[in-house]
Design a protein around this motif. Structure first.
Motif, PDB file in Angstrom:
ATOM      1  N   GLU A   1       0.835  -1.201   0.000  1.00  0.00           N
ATOM      2  CA  GLU A   1       0.000   0.000   0.000  1.00  0.00           C
ATOM      3  C   GLU A   1       0.872   1.254   0.000  1.00  0.00           C
ATOM      4  O   GLU A   1       0.591   2.224  -0.708  1.00  0.00           O
ATOM      5  CB  GLU A   1      -0.919  -0.002   1.222  1.00  0.00           C
ATOM      6  CG  GLU A   1      -2.022  -1.039   1.171  1.00  0.00           C
ATOM      7  CD  GLU A   1      -2.718  -1.222   2.515  1.00  0.00           C
ATOM      8  OE1 GLU A   1      -2.395  -0.481   3.463  1.00  0.00           O
ATOM      9  OE2 GLU A   1      -3.578  -2.121   2.610  1.00  0.00           O
ATOM     10  N   ALA A   2       1.935   1.223   0.797  1.00  0.00           N
ATOM     11  CA  ALA A   2       2.829   2.381   0.868  1.00  0.00           C
ATOM     12  C   ALA A   2       3.530   2.604  -0.471  1.00  0.00           C
ATOM     13  O   ALA A   2       3.694   3.750  -0.914  1.00  0.00           O
ATOM     14  CB  ALA A   2       3.860   2.177   1.973  1.00  0.00           C
TER      15      ALA A   2
ATOM     16  N   ALA B   1       1.234   4.294  -2.716  1.00  0.00           N
ATOM     17  CA  ALA B   1       1.053   5.691  -2.314  1.00  0.00           C
ATOM     18  C   ALA B   1       2.238   6.564  -2.714  1.00  0.00           C
ATOM     19  O   ALA B   1       2.119   7.797  -2.687  1.00  0.00           O
ATOM     20  CB  ALA B   1       0.847   5.773  -0.801  1.00  0.00           C
TER      21      ALA B   1
END
Length: 377
Positions: A269-270, A273
């Motif tokens: 997820e990071a 992002a």
């Protein structure tokens, strides 16, 4: 953190900055010396989002002195009455390692190991590993570094327990053979307190050596490992266990499958992002802006010709009219028609304040011009 280098494994996998963070489940000796448990752990690592599994290999006679082997070793985590018996109980045979390598690769995992002595290093390299791990304890082991360097396989090197002079020598030694090196920042405490993790050291490693840099974590939680990935770690390695309450020294600093899966998900997820690097307004934001932003509306009924003051207008949702960013342009404008309370202000209903000023200024201007003409006469 940046470097121009990445390494390519025999399987085609790449490890380096600009590549997805390479996630390693270090099984080490957490299999308790049981092949069946090791197989189960490999399956669990694959299901938890790992890219690789790492094991450890030791040859007792090659690694320890007789005094070291016969030293009494008791306590809750002991697997034998002497240290030699304890270590031997946690070892898997070379045939077992070969089976685990085949299993790992069938599941899409990279299999590799750290070997703690020259005999084990040769055995594991002979298995055809596409990656080799130099453990923190061997950063200062020049004969081992040369043995591994001569093999020519890509190397991951942990830097726990080491200061810059130690790492300088180890990197220089390995660079005599090749540049396919990944350095891992590491604190070799088990477990490592968060305040001693020292993630900024990753940047120092990258600047000093110009090599891909990752992180080998021994903390109890997930935060430092996820933060390492955000800070640019090309690899994150964590000890892996099926049960942190099992007997053994590494389990308490290890992640169970659910925790490893959570870490893996947070890192992915990071990474997502971090993909967008320029400020922009996305299509979904435009739809939200229409509902959530505000427009300038009339605060009361007003006649045509009225010059707007602050008491005549206000700001309300929705945002499909004139934005409040134009507040100063609306004030002072003259209405070209009559308007109703809460009606959206629109430019077609306004004579701009500059034009209003032009309609009221000429008389004064004419007087000043006449006075000026009189002075000249």
């Amino acid at each position: 953190m940046s470097t121009e280098q990445s390494i390519r494994l025999a399987s085609g996998r790449r490890i380096g900055h600009g590549e997805p963070c390479f996630l390693v489940a270090e099984i080490g000796n957490n299999h308790q010396g049981e092949l069946a448990l090791a197989r189960e752990m490999v399956h669990a690592a694959a299901a938890s989002g790992a890219d690789a599994v790492k094991f450890q290999k030791r040859d007792m006679a090659a690694l320890f002195t007789q005094a070291g082997l016969s030293a009494p070793y008791g306590g809750a985590n002991s697997f034998g009455s002497t240290y030699g018996e304890h270590r031997l109980a946690l070892e898997l045979s070379l045939d077992a390692m070969a089976e685990l390598k085949a299993l790992s690769e069938s599941l899409g995992l990279v299999f590799f190991a750290s070997a703690w002595d020259a005999v084990s290093a040769r055995e594991m390299l002979d298995l055809g590993m596409e990656l080799y791990k130099v453990c923190s304890a061997d950063v200062v082991n020049i004969p081992m570094l040369r043995l591994v360097g001569e093999a020519g396989v890509p190397v991951v090197m942990s830097t726990g327990m080491s200061l810059w002079p130690d790492i300088d020598v180890a990197v220089a030694e390995m660079r005599r053979y090749h540049e396919r090196i990944v350095l891992l920042h590491c604190n070799s405490s088990y477990p490592c307190p968060d305040e001693l993790v020292g993630l900024p050291v990753m940047h120092a490693l990258a600047r000093r050596y110009g090599l891909p840099v990752g992180y080998s974590g021994h903390e109890a939680g997930l935060g430092p490992s996820v933060a390492a990935a955000v800070l640019g770690a090309c690899m994150v390695e964590r000890h892996f266990t099926l049960d942190r309450t099992q007997r053994g020294t590494d389990h308490q600093a290890s992640l169970e499958p659910a925790s490893f899966a959570a870490m893996s998900a947070m890192i992915r997820e990071a990474e997502a992002a971090m993909l967008l690097t320029e400020k922009q307004v996305c299509p979904a934001e435009l739809a939200s802006a229409g509902k959530l932003r505000k427009s300038i509306v009339f605060a009361r009924d007003l006649p045509a010709g009225h010059v707007l003051t602050q008491a005549d207008v206000t700001v309300k949702c929705p945002g499909n009219g004139i934005s409040p960013v134009h507040w100063d342009e609306v004030l002072g404008a003259r209405l070209t028609r009559s308007v109703a309370c809460e009606e959206l202000v629109d430019w077609n209903s306004l004579l701009p304040c500059e034009a209003v000023a032009a309609t009221v200024a000429p008389a004064g201007e004419k007087g000043r011009r006449k006075e000026a003409a009189g002075d000249r006469s």
